[in-house]
Design a protein around this motif. Sequence first.
Motif, PDB file in Angstrom:
ATOM      1  N   UNK A 120      73.955   4.946 -79.299  1.00 53.28           N
ATOM      2  CA  UNK A 120      74.209   6.084 -80.251  1.00 53.28           C
ATOM      3  C   UNK A 120      73.107   7.073 -80.574  1.00 53.28           C
ATOM      4  N   UNK A 121      72.090   6.182 -81.390  1.00 52.28           N
ATOM      5  CA  UNK A 121      71.014   7.316 -81.109  1.00 52.28           C
ATOM      6  C   UNK A 121      70.658   8.018 -79.927  1.00 52.28           C
ATOM      7  N   UNK A 122      70.772   7.588 -78.810  1.00 55.53           N
ATOM      8  CA  UNK A 122      69.760   7.994 -77.871  1.00 55.53           C
ATOM      9  C   UNK A 122      70.903   9.717 -77.569  1.00 55.53           C
ATOM     10  N   UNK A 123      71.720   9.254 -77.428  1.00 58.03           N
ATOM     11  CA  UNK A 123      72.652  10.516 -77.799  1.00 58.03           C
ATOM     12  C   UNK A 123      72.790  11.239 -78.815  1.00 58.03           C
ATOM     13  N   UNK A 124      72.644  11.516 -79.761  1.00 56.40           N
ATOM     14  CA  UNK A 124      71.944  12.197 -80.800  1.00 56.40           C
ATOM     15  C   UNK A 124      70.913  13.247 -80.382  1.00 56.40           C
ATOM     16  N   UNK A 125      70.226  12.477 -79.634  1.00 50.10           N
ATOM     17  CA  UNK A 125      68.758  12.970 -79.194  1.00 50.10           C
ATOM     18  C   UNK A 125      68.763  14.192 -78.035  1.00 50.10           C
ATOM     19  N   UNK A 126      69.877  13.478 -77.059  1.00 50.61           N
ATOM     20  CA  UNK A 126      70.158  14.102 -76.233  1.00 50.61           C
ATOM     21  C   UNK A 126      70.861  15.232 -76.539  1.00 50.61           C
ATOM     22  N   UNK A 127      71.904  15.434 -77.639  1.00 50.04           N
ATOM     23  CA  UNK A 127      72.600  16.409 -77.754  1.00 50.04           C
ATOM     24  C   UNK A 127      72.116  17.611 -78.506  1.00 50.04           C
ATOM     25  N   UNK A 128      70.569  17.322 -79.291  1.00 54.66           N
ATOM     26  CA  UNK A 128      69.937  17.910 -79.634  1.00 54.66           C
ATOM     27  C   UNK A 128      69.206  19.209 -78.733  1.00 54.66           C
ATOM     28  N   UNK A 129      68.788  17.948 -77.958  1.00 56.86           N
ATOM     29  CA  UNK A 129      67.809  18.774 -76.529  1.00 56.86           C
ATOM     30  C   UNK A 129      68.879  19.760 -75.546  1.00 56.86           C
ATOM     31  N   UNK A 130      70.369  19.664 -75.630  1.00 55.49           N
ATOM     32  CA  UNK A 130      70.939  19.911 -74.497  1.00 55.49           C
ATOM     33  C   UNK A 130      70.931  21.326 -75.386  1.00 55.49           C
ATOM     34  N   UNK A 131      71.534  21.186 -76.931  1.00 57.71           N
ATOM     35  CA  UNK A 131      71.641  22.295 -77.935  1.00 57.71           C
ATOM     36  C   UNK A 131      70.690  23.263 -77.371  1.00 57.71           C
ATOM     37  N   UNK A 132      69.560  23.003 -77.318  1.00 55.73           N
ATOM     38  CA  UNK A 132      68.199  23.923 -77.460  1.00 55.73           C
ATOM     39  C   UNK A 132      68.312  24.318 -76.855  1.00 55.73           C
ATOM     40  N   UNK A 133      68.264  23.677 -75.578  1.00 63.85           N
ATOM     41  CA  UNK A 133      68.460  23.948 -73.968  1.00 63.85           C
ATOM     42  C   UNK A 133      69.214  25.051 -73.351  1.00 63.85           C
ATOM     43  N   UNK A 134      70.700  25.276 -73.989  1.00 63.89           N
ATOM     44  CA  UNK A 134      71.899  26.171 -73.809  1.00 63.89           C
ATOM     45  C   UNK A 134      72.681  25.330 -72.764  1.00 63.89           C
ATOM     46  N   UNK A 135      72.136  23.432 -72.724  1.00 61.07           N
ATOM     47  CA  UNK A 135      72.561  22.771 -71.778  1.00 61.07           C
ATOM     48  C   UNK A 135      73.793  22.387 -71.510  1.00 61.07           C
ATOM     49  N   UNK A 150      76.380  14.909 -85.603  1.00 58.54           N
ATOM     50  CA  UNK A 150      76.888  15.068 -87.556  1.00 58.54           C
ATOM     51  C   UNK A 150      77.328  13.560 -87.824  1.00 58.54           C
ATOM     52  N   UNK A 151      76.754  13.588 -88.991  1.00 57.70           N
ATOM     53  CA  UNK A 151      77.068  12.728 -89.969  1.00 57.70           C
ATOM     54  C   UNK A 151      79.458  12.328 -90.340  1.00 57.70           C
ATOM     55  N   UNK A 152      79.753  11.763 -90.740  1.00 61.03           N
ATOM     56  CA  UNK A 152      81.060  11.411 -91.242  1.00 61.03           C
ATOM     57  C   UNK A 152      80.965  11.447 -92.839  1.00 61.03           C
ATOM     58  N   UNK A 153      81.553  11.154 -93.564  1.00 63.44           N
ATOM     59  CA  UNK A 153      81.387  10.553 -94.887  1.00 63.44           C
ATOM     60  C   UNK A 153      81.334  10.116 -94.860  1.00 63.44           C
ATOM     61  N   UNK A 154      79.845   9.373 -95.967  1.00 60.13           N
ATOM     62  CA  UNK A 154      79.452   8.295 -95.919  1.00 60.13           C
ATOM     63  C   UNK A 154      78.803   7.790 -95.087  1.00 60.13           C
ATOM     64  N   UNK A 155      78.853   8.112 -94.702  1.00 55.92           N
ATOM     65  CA  UNK A 155      77.299   7.933 -93.386  1.00 55.92           C
ATOM     66  C   UNK A 155      75.978   8.038 -93.190  1.00 55.92           C
ATOM     67  N   UNK A 156      75.165   7.901 -93.015  1.00 53.11           N
ATOM     68  CA  UNK A 156      73.545   8.566 -93.270  1.00 53.11           C
ATOM     69  C   UNK A 156      73.578   9.718 -93.351  1.00 53.11           C
ATOM     70  N   UNK A 157      72.918  10.745 -93.357  1.00 48.48           N
ATOM     71  CA  UNK A 157      72.588  12.617 -92.944  1.00 48.48           C
ATOM     72  C   UNK A 157      71.587  12.379 -91.524  1.00 48.48           C
ATOM     73  N   UNK A 158      70.807  11.455 -91.115  1.00 52.35           N
ATOM     74  CA  UNK A 158      70.190  11.237 -89.881  1.00 52.35           C
ATOM     75  C   UNK A 158      70.919  10.659 -89.281  1.00 52.35           C
ATOM     76  N   UNK A 159      70.665  10.038 -87.558  1.00 52.80           N
ATOM     77  CA  UNK A 159      71.021   9.491 -86.685  1.00 52.80           C
ATOM     78  C   UNK A 159      70.386   7.810 -87.019  1.00 52.80           C
ATOM     79  N   UNK A 160      71.723   7.420 -86.729  1.00 55.92           N
ATOM     80  CA  UNK A 160      70.974   5.572 -87.993  1.00 55.92           C
ATOM     81  C   UNK A 160      70.387   5.485 -86.626  1.00 55.92           C
ATOM     82  N   UNK A 161      69.137   4.136 -85.818  1.00 56.59           N
ATOM     83  CA  UNK A 161      68.764   3.481 -85.617  1.00 56.59           C
ATOM     84  C   UNK A 161      69.285   2.559 -84.876  1.00 56.59           C
TER      85      UNK A 161
END
Length: 424
Positions: free
Chosen positions: A60-75, A16-27
């Motif tokens: 941080x970039x890896x954490x964004x993907x980790x967060x997405x997969x955890x949410x998808x699996x309900x983990x 979830x970006x903060x004000x002024x940050x990239x809409x998708x995760x930065x690398x």
Amino acid sequence: MKNYKLDTLCVQAGYKPKTGESRIPAISQSTTFFYGDTQAMADCFDLKSAGYFYSRLSNPTVAAFEGKVAALEGGVAAIGCSSGMSATTLSVFTVAGAGDNILSSAEVYGGTYNLFGTTLPKLGIECRFFNPDSSAEEIEKLIDGKTKMVFIETVANPAISVVDFDKIAKICKKHGVLLAVDNTLATPALCRPKEFGANVIIHSSSKYLDGHAAALGGVIVDCGNFDFKASERYASFNQPDESYHGLVYSDLPVAVFATKCRAQMIRDIGAIMSPQNAFLSYIGSDTLALRMEKHSANAAKVAEYLSKHPKIEWVRHPSLKGDKYHELAKKYLPDGQGGMLSFGIKGDSQKCALFMESLRLITQETHVADVRSCVLHPASTTHRQLSKEDLAAAGVPENLIRLSVGIENAEDIIADIAQALEKV
């Protein structure tokens, strides 16, 4: 985001970006991170605060993907790994050591079978394979006081069998053993193993999660539903870890398995996902729900066509009413049975080769589960290290062809198969 549906989570979870940050995760292509406050960095090492200090542990970039997969699996947490095989290996090492054993379905991916049957025993970890169709009583006989994990695949690769979660989960709960599920071929778009008793979920994210054959990776999801204090099997979770400030992992309020895996295994082995691959997998998984619907629909049409072709000996896809696993698929995969199927051409491996070499649209690859249709002969490739007896146990006869059905037009896929079969 607990109340959102899965297709919403695919495009919104993890970042979830903060004000002024990239809409998708930065690398975040950096090995390390700056701290001006010494205590702030120390608190990160002590797990007292969240933060990043070295990309071998978290990024941080890896954490964004980790967060997405955890949410998808309900983990409750996820760990991005360098590959699906590293995710499986690290999951085992988190709970098992020399003198311990694990149980595994014999109908698992060839690389996993080799890891469990050949490599782990060299490190003192025994694997006891079982036929997933065996009775609960037969499987239970393999469990003893040193058993630390039962490993299964939601949909087996390439046997395309569907596991009976209720049977296996009841066994694990009865004996207080961790249940780990490889959900690569089903994905959370079609099945969420946590809802059927899984404690740890593993993905080769190189497959459907990424979806485009662009990024190698794996993910471990901690479902947060296993009580390590209640079982005497897991002493390493209940004793101070002197290599990590005397931390007792079972005392943690959440993500016990994931924390131990990251603090010990990722720290010492370092098989973490790269930021670039995490970025590609993150944006690839945006369309997971859409793609899995198309993959499943296409595979069902192809399976129906093959089931009626005179040159085909047998077809395995749970969408077929006559398939052995059709009823289990209706129970555990009601929204689609995935894009993977296998079939046997009447004849020997040479006819299999002739068929595959005659294809024009579908390509021959050591890969599955991306947008493009591809085909492989497992007995001579991914499973070639197995004996004839092991091939039979893994559900891989020599005339088996594995077909990963893509998202092209189903009529074009079937037409390509038809013209290739004419040449056999």
